[in-house]
Design an enzyme around this catalytic site. Sequence first.
Site, PDB file in Angstrom:
ATOM      1  N   SER A  97      -5.212  10.560  31.501  1.00  0.00           N
ATOM      2  CA  SER A  97      -3.941  10.738  30.823  1.00  0.00           C
ATOM      3  C   SER A  97      -2.872   9.809  31.416  1.00  0.00           C
ATOM      4  CB  SER A  97      -3.544  12.220  30.905  1.00  0.00           C
ATOM      5  OG  SER A  97      -2.468  12.522  30.081  1.00  0.00           O
ATOM      6  N   HIS A 122      -5.687   9.505  26.241  1.00  0.00           N
ATOM      7  CA  HIS A 122      -5.512  10.344  25.048  1.00  0.00           C
ATOM      8  C   HIS A 122      -4.035  10.352  24.665  1.00  0.00           C
ATOM      9  CE1 HIS A 122      -4.852  14.300  27.584  1.00  0.00           C
ATOM     10  NE2 HIS A 122      -4.014  13.345  27.902  1.00  0.00           N
TER      11      HIS A 122
END
Length: 194
Positions: A97, A122
């Site tokens: 992330s 993501h």
Amino acid sequence: MIFLPTVIDKNIKGDRFLDLYSKMLKERVIYLNGAIEDTMASLIVSQLMFLDSENSKDIILYINSPGGVVSSGLSIYDTIQFLKSDVSTICIGQAASMAAVLLAAGKKGKRFCFPNSRIMIHQPLGYAQGQASDVEIHAREMINIKQILCEILSSHTNNSIFQIFKDTDRDNFMNCKQTLKYGIIDNVLYKKWI
């Protein structure tokens, strides 16, 4: 309570004991470990700024993080981009992330991971509650943050914004070779290179 090992620091004034993180900082090494949040970001940013004020030699940032708060991560990202010193980023364990964005943010040619590292990109995660108008405001802000993060990843990986949007639609896990091909890192650190 976390136990911090002490090490002996030898210099012309004599030997002294330092905690391991202080010794690492003296060697221009910072360890980002754990979830990225405001307190950690403040510590990392202050260490980066301190080292940059000392001289412009490279700073090494080791990363082992599942990601965290985007605004905290962006404060670290912006600091890295602002410094005179090159920042070499090295993933040890995971960079997921927001941590993957920080891994990519290192100086081109100086971004690495170890062979068993896992990287995941993501779209940002968030939630909102309250009146419909407030939820709508937060949804627009999440879309704006997604755009910013995709632009950052695109600029550091040479992938198109369209490709980044597509690749971050869901959790996208990569091993070190896939991460290298994607452009988040520049090399894999195998034992013979260490």
